[in-house]
Design an enzyme around this catalytic site. Sequence first.
Site, PDB file in Angstrom:
ATOM      1  N   LYS A  80       0.848  -1.080   0.128  1.00  0.00           N
ATOM      2  CA  LYS A  80      -0.078  -0.043  -0.006  1.00  0.00           C
ATOM      3  C   LYS A  80       0.959   1.256  -0.096  1.00  0.00           C
ATOM      4  O   LYS A  80       1.969   1.297   0.837  1.00  0.00           O
ATOM      5  CB  LYS A  80      -0.996  -0.090   1.252  1.00  0.00           C
ATOM      6  CG  LYS A  80      -2.162   0.884   1.298  1.00  0.00           C
ATOM      7  CD  LYS A  80      -2.937   0.826   2.364  1.00  0.00           C
ATOM      8  CE  LYS A  80      -4.069   1.579   2.546  1.00  0.00           C
ATOM      9  NZ  LYS A  80      -4.759   1.293   3.849  1.00  0.00           N
ATOM     10  N   SER A 102      -9.581   1.053   3.049  1.00  0.00           N
ATOM     11  CA  SER A 102      -8.920   1.876   2.283  1.00  0.00           C
ATOM     12  C   SER A 102      -7.586   1.229   1.630  1.00  0.00           C
ATOM     13  O   SER A 102      -6.839   1.951   0.820  1.00  0.00           O
ATOM     14  CB  SER A 102      -7.940   2.914   3.150  1.00  0.00           C
ATOM     15  OG  SER A 102      -7.258   2.329   4.022  1.00  0.00           O
ATOM     16  N   SER A 144     -10.090  -1.309   6.833  1.00  0.00           N
ATOM     17  CA  SER A 144      -9.371  -1.095   5.547  1.00  0.00           C
ATOM     18  C   SER A 144      -8.443  -2.288   5.208  1.00  0.00           C
ATOM     19  O   SER A 144      -7.901  -1.965   4.038  1.00  0.00           O
ATOM     20  CB  SER A 144      -8.470   0.125   5.840  1.00  0.00           C
ATOM     21  OG  SER A 144      -9.170   1.534   5.886  1.00  0.00           O
TER      22      SER A 144
END
Lengths: 554, 554
Positions: free
Chosen positions: B137, B212, B236
């Site tokens: 990420k 997310s 997330s």
Amino acid sequence: MLPSLNKTPTWQTIAKKVQDHRDATIAKVQPSIPDIALEDIPLDSTSIPKTILKPEEIAITESTPEDLVSKLASGELTSVEVTNAFLRRAALSQKLVNCITELLPETALEDAQKLDESLKANSGPLGPLHGLPISVKEHVGMKDLTHNAGFVAWHERIAPANAHILDILSAAGAVFHARTTEPQLLMHLETSSNLYGTTVNPFNRSLTSGGSSGGEGALIGLRGSCLGIGTDIGGSIRDPAANNGLYGLRPTTYRLPMVGLTATKLGQEQIVPVIGPLSTSLEGVKLFMKTIIDAKPWIREPSLIPMPWKTDSQFPVLPDGSKKLRIGLLVDDGVVRPHPPVLRALNSMTEKLKTVPGIQVVEWKPFKHDWAWTVISSLYFGDGGAEDVAAIEASGEPWRPLSDFIVKENPNVKNLSIGEVWDWTMKREIYKSEYAKLWEERDVDVILCPAGPGAAPPIDQARYWGYTSQWNLLDYPALVVPTTKVNPSVDLSETDYKPRNEKDKFNHDLYEPSKYINAPVSVQLVGRRYEDEKVIEAMQYIKEKLGLPWAEYV
Amino acid sequence: MLPSLNKTPTWQTIAKKVQDHRDATIAKVQPSIPDIALEDIPLDSTSIPKTILKPEEIAITESTPEDLVSKLASGELTSVEVTNAFLRRAALSQKLVNCITELLPETALEDAQKLDESLKANSGPLGPLHGLPISVKEHVGMKDLTHNAGFVAWHERIAPANAHILDILSAAGAVFHARTTEPQLLMHLETSSNLYGTTVNPFNRSLTSGGSSGGEGALIGLRGSCLGIGTDIGGSIRDPAANNGLYGLRPTTYRLPMVGLTATKLGQEQIVPVIGPLSTSLEGVKLFMKTIIDAKPWIREPSLIPMPWKTDSQFPVLPDGSKKLRIGLLVDDGVVRPHPPVLRALNSMTEKLKTVPGIQVVEWKPFKHDWAWTVISSLYFGDGGAEDVAAIEASGEPWRPLSDFIVKENPNVKNLSIGEVWDWTMKREIYKSEYAKLWEERDVDVILCPAGPGAAPPIDQARYWGYTSQWNLLDYPALVVPTTKVNPSVDLSETDYKPRNEKDKFNHDLYEPSKYINAPVSVQLVGRRYEDEKVIEAMQYIKEKLGLPWAEYV
């Protein structure tokens, strides 16, 4: 209605009321302890109990917790006789050093009686503390009793339930016989409040017992208890342990249960307070920790870490059978130089340590301990002290000098925004990482260091927290251990010393050998986070090799 | 000087620049992946890779992490061929679902080459991940590369060092081949930002990939990676795992290293974010956890708990060899009723579970999950969103709809005083204790529950966090596991349902079976704090007994 009937009581009236209550509970102890005129108490009060208590009471109260639980479990001693002996000595301790908020003779003896009966009926102890009296700092809640955390305004607050830790100790067979004093705010390294006055040091009554668990320190120092519960956010277990020649452990956070304590700033998690033991023996400290952790307190209190108490050795054993132990020696934190008795204790200990096979002593250079104090004292009172101010001012009680010192005169106390607290938290984390890196590079097992900048100082003079608060900031387990006493003919002032800064000057000027006569001198052993077991094992090993403590106290 | 020379670039200019950079890194992947016109991509894009990649690339990228590390360690596959296959598939994934911020073909292939050489030279792997490509990420810092956390204003922030977790994975032999998208603020259960646009769901491109960590979800969903790193403070990791038919674990806090991530609100500790894995296999999740924890990350990062990865079974074994496992079944949290496909998945799973010897399924009644949301969403933005507002407004970029939703339209976002944060923290602690008490009384091993209120919703509609944020508040480890896909002919709307409240109505109205066609449906398994190992073991056992997942995805 007449206005006078509605009048709010003054803080003096409230203080008298709580002291009367205390005295009434003490009066219930039988046979009763005679009053002693203040002028008849010598500077060193530790000789008095032997002149008043019965020989069997002296024998019981001067036993270690481990001896007592062994004799209680076998039936050689009953809990009623042990409890009553400690009640009597605690009652006497109050008259000597003012360390008690209330005694619990009725419930303690009732519990003791039940335990004695259950031992016979079940032919075995309830748990590892069967029948052992334990003393408890006042702000640890006891069902249906008041808890005031040192604030006059809170004197009628009632605990709806026992604190979690008391439930566990009770299930392990403990009896609670005494509740002990703490300072206004709970954040002095001394113990004075407007409710109960000042607790003094049994070894030298012109000095402080330390704090904030100073009632415990003084009581256990006088052997009115052999094991007690304190709390610590900047030194509050270790300082009174050190000042009274005791063992005291500040455990790593989130190992022992905290639910059921009363205090201001509940919910403040940047610097996490801990609960822990003070005891007359190192084995007592270990017994306390293991008993609570074996009860899996994390099931009921989910903020705790489910980490069992480690019983295997934490050190490698060398071919000759000795343990391999590398000690970092921190003599001076670079901010405030310790007084001569502390330097003597550390030097003399180090000389002996160097002769023990397997033990290696290396220098531990301090790393920004002044900055550490800035960080921790910025995070203590993120609300600018608002909750504490409100709790003091609610009753109109006066501010004690050390409350002024830590809140009003502390340049780091500010009403912070949330973003500012986050910033200080990151500074804390960065500092912790830097210290962890040092530890890894220097590759030590434990750090040996002072427990404070001197032995117990005169009243209202304990103004340097750095030797204990350092390890709160880093969240390292830290164990205080007694070594010797101040000897004015040996521990001379350093007359040619040039102080480095204001704090150093204040501490330096404080030391006059004759004033500190007979005060216990302690040192501190510190481990990495969650290495509580390792710290205790290291100290057991050192104690065994060095024969600590070198002075006998009782 | 002409004013135009000094002009601050618009957010659109910056977005173009970062996207150009992304495309340039993708263009370096060889053999290059052809561009695909948007109109040529079907709603379900998961069939496309098989039409473009070579058979050996398909075989590699559709292998599980455990198969790959085994073949890489034995030399049956080289890291260069594995890494290039994933680079190619990741490049393609970007063209299908917009999930990449940059690919790292040069450094990844260089690292892979070195690992291949070292395997030969040392006749053994560097560590348990030898040669395995891992996706990351974007806000997890990589030395000398930018990390923007979804904010236009931060597009030039450079990470001074690798995040701690990357150092550990790298030392275990991992290769980092792809960096993935995240939303503005990092706090949407979707993935859209003004820098990179919107990441969509590979199984149904009209739906969100979740967030997310939605770049990871979409990329791994398309098998452009088999193991990736996400972060989770309210769902997330689990939400994108659920939306893309993957395994995803939100570990207990303070087990995996967090140093080196960029985000707003650093230093906020009331609701602690965690880092964790998303993977195509459950074994991949376990491999990730064990590898990192075996490296003792707590030495360098002292906020972590020194708790080794438990390898022994966490369940008693019955005489017939089956494990004794008591499952609490939570079908509906009492606030928002899950959509029909989720109910079908749970019901069908429960029916099967009930036939397995040793497994007992009992009802888990929800306990104040609406209050839990009030508490957690009051603590997320204690500064009233000030840091996030500042980070967005620094560039003039527009607020995304879900940023508005979670900050501006959220009635619990207030600029709190320190005292108010302490109050909310105590409310959190009380709620955690209440939930712990329930768990003790109900005596279950794990809770089986929805992973969300439905399968992946259409873009900008993910507005109910309760099924995931519940376990962040309680700090319980929670594992998402794929079960089936939405089948519009079976998963009919509940036309006669009477919504209980506005949130429930919003969610209910969202569901139209045809819109959700083909969307993966996942469930969640939750354990007590620090029982991460137990949750994984329970799911392994359930998977073995039930043959999960029931749908094949690739």
